[in-house]
Design a protein around this motif. Structure first.
Motif, short mmCIF file in Angstrom:
data_model
loop_
_atom_site.label_atom_id
_atom_site.label_comp_id
_atom_site.label_asym_id
_atom_site.label_seq_id
_atom_site.Cartn_x
_atom_site.Cartn_y
_atom_site.Cartn_z
N VAL A 100 0.81 -1.40 -0.07
CA VAL A 100 0.04 -0.02 -0.03
C VAL A 100 0.82 1.32 -0.07
N VAL A 101 1.97 1.10 0.89
CA VAL A 101 2.68 2.38 0.83
C VAL A 101 3.65 2.76 -0.51
N VAL A 102 4.19 1.52 -0.99
CA VAL A 102 4.80 1.69 -2.13
C VAL A 102 3.79 2.06 -3.31
N PHE A 103 2.91 1.47 -3.39
CA PHE A 103 1.84 1.88 -4.46
C PHE A 103 1.38 3.37 -4.37
N LEU B 191 2.29 6.19 -7.27
CA LEU B 191 1.26 6.89 -8.02
C LEU B 191 1.58 8.66 -7.94
N LEU B 192 1.74 8.72 -6.45
CA LEU B 192 2.22 10.28 -6.12
C LEU B 192 3.39 10.71 -7.03
N SER C 61 13.07 15.45 -12.17
CA SER C 61 11.55 15.13 -11.86
C SER C 61 11.54 13.87 -12.94
N PHE C 62 12.04 14.09 -14.12
CA PHE C 62 12.17 12.90 -15.21
C PHE C 62 13.10 11.78 -14.74
N LEU C 63 14.21 12.23 -14.25
CA LEU C 63 14.84 10.98 -13.57
C LEU C 63 14.06 10.24 -12.74
N ASP C 64 13.57 11.08 -11.80
CA ASP C 64 12.78 10.15 -10.49
C ASP C 64 11.51 9.27 -11.35
N LEU C 65 10.94 9.86 -12.22
CA LEU C 65 9.98 8.88 -12.88
C LEU C 65 10.46 7.66 -13.37
N CYS C 66 11.90 7.74 -14.15
CA CYS C 66 12.44 6.61 -14.76
C CYS C 66 12.78 5.59 -13.83
N PHE C 67 13.38 6.41 -12.66
CA PHE C 67 14.10 5.49 -11.57
C PHE C 67 13.05 4.79 -10.90
N THR C 68 11.91 5.11 -10.51
CA THR C 68 10.91 4.42 -10.00
C THR C 68 10.26 3.23 -10.77
N THR C 69 10.12 3.79 -11.86
CA THR C 69 9.53 2.93 -12.89
C THR C 69 10.41 1.54 -13.28
N SER C 70 11.67 1.60 -13.19
CA SER C 70 12.63 0.82 -13.38
C SER C 70 12.40 -0.42 -12.36
N CYS C 71 11.85 -0.15 -11.22
CA CYS C 71 11.81 -1.00 -10.19
C CYS C 71 10.77 -1.27 -9.46
N GLY D 130 2.96 13.67 -9.55
CA GLY D 130 3.59 14.93 -9.29
C GLY D 130 4.62 15.19 -10.09
N ASN D 131 5.47 14.22 -10.59
CA ASN D 131 6.74 14.52 -11.16
C ASN D 131 6.31 15.10 -12.67
N THR D 132 5.37 14.25 -13.31
CA THR D 132 4.87 14.58 -14.58
C THR D 132 4.21 16.12 -14.48
N LEU D 133 3.52 16.44 -13.49
CA LEU D 133 2.96 17.68 -13.34
C LEU D 133 4.27 18.76 -13.24
N ILE D 134 5.24 18.55 -12.64
CA ILE D 134 6.44 19.52 -12.55
C ILE D 134 6.93 19.75 -13.88
#
Length: 312
Positions: free
Chosen positions: A27-30, A34-35, A65-75, A39-43
């Protein structure tokens, strides 16, 4: 030595010995993921669409922000699958790709945070020459250097890690395929890999962090010379968000990559690894949006513009 080209996958243990904790973590990770996505897409959109955010500071922030999007999506997607059910396997190819991206983007963030510290140093210590020094071409060059260094580091370290003779059980005592966990999985001599990781830690962690601390030392001295209390608050305010992000990011990375070899540190390292992969990207977002008036104003302007178009 296993033939890695036809090697079986790995078992990502995570906190499999605590199934109740895994459901809570799901629940925490999900929620955090999403946040991070929204959020990073908005930034990124605000930095592109709002002319008032067309400045070096927000250019680097949109890169982060783009880096964080890719970083989290990779794992995170793989992590969610493992946390939700009993199946915790990942293919050798999937682990290889995850390791490559995770290592590359983690290195890029170390360098990018250093670049952002340099940007804040020039803004506070050389305000009259800021526009001349931090010009758009230099911004692109500095951002490119950060991404290229991350790519080179991953190209060098990923193959040597994947060539290790892994133990037959192939159980990775972690949530993701990362260098320290895969080194621990090896049943052979890991001296070369440990030296390689130590050298990389010096150049990717210690040197950038030292440069950041030197930058903020100079910033602090410059701010304390400002006579006006309001001026000092404004100067510190422009740097506080970045300094908070640096503290959170480097403390978690150091805890993961420079931890001592003992079971307690290894268990604690999993929590820090989870925070490093999931927590810091979502906290970066909250820190930069809640403590940055320009971002919140840009968001209001975007909402007002959209509402105006809808009403018309």
């Amino acid at each position: 030595m296993v033939n890695q080209s036809s090697a079986p996958g790995f078992l990502l243990l995570g906190f499999s010995e605590h199934p109740g904790l895994e459901r809570t973590l799901f629940v925490v990770v999900f929620t955090s993921y999403l946040l991070t996505l929204v959020g990073n897409t908005l930034i990124i959109l605000l930095s592109v669409l709002d002319p008032k955010l067309h400045s070096p500071m927000y250019f680097f922030l949109s890169n982060l922000s783009f880096l964080d999007l890719c970083f989290t999506t990779s794992c995170v997607p793989q992590m969610l699958v493992n946390l939700w059910g009993p199946k915790k396997t990942i293919s050798f190819l999937g682990c290889s790709v995850q390791l490559f991206i995770f290592l590359s983007l983690g290195t890029t963030e170390c360098i990018l945070l250093t670049v952002m510290a340099f940007d804040r140093y020039v803004a506070v210590c050389q305000p009259l020459h800021y526009a001349t020094i931090i010009h758009p071409r230099l911004c692109w060059q500095l951002a490119s250097v950060a991404w290229v260094i991350g790519l080179v580091e991953s190209v060098v370290q990923t193959p040597s890690t994947l060539r290790l003779p892994f133990c037959p059980h192939r159980q990775v005592d972690d949530f993701v395929c990362e260098v320290p966990a895969l080194i621990r999985l090896s049943c052979g001599d890991t001296s070369y890999n440990e030296i390689q990781m130590a050298v990389a830690s010096v150049f990717i962690l210690v040197v950038p962090l030292s440069l950041i601390l030197v930058s903020y030392g100079a910033i602090t001295r410059a701010v304390l010379r400002i006579n006006s209390a309001k001026g000092r608050r404004k100067a510190f305010g422009t740097c506080s968000s970045h300094l908070t992000v640096v503290t959170l990011f480097y403390s978690s990375v150091i805890a993961v990559y420079l931890q001592p070899k003992n079971p307690y540190a290894q268990e604690r390292g999993k929590f820090f690894g989870l925070f490093y992969a999931v927590g810091t990207p979502s906290l970066n977002l909250l820190i930069y949006t809640l403590r940055n008036k320009e971002v919140t104003r840009a968001f209001r302007r975007l909402l007002e513009k959209e509402m105006g178009l809808t009403q018309s």
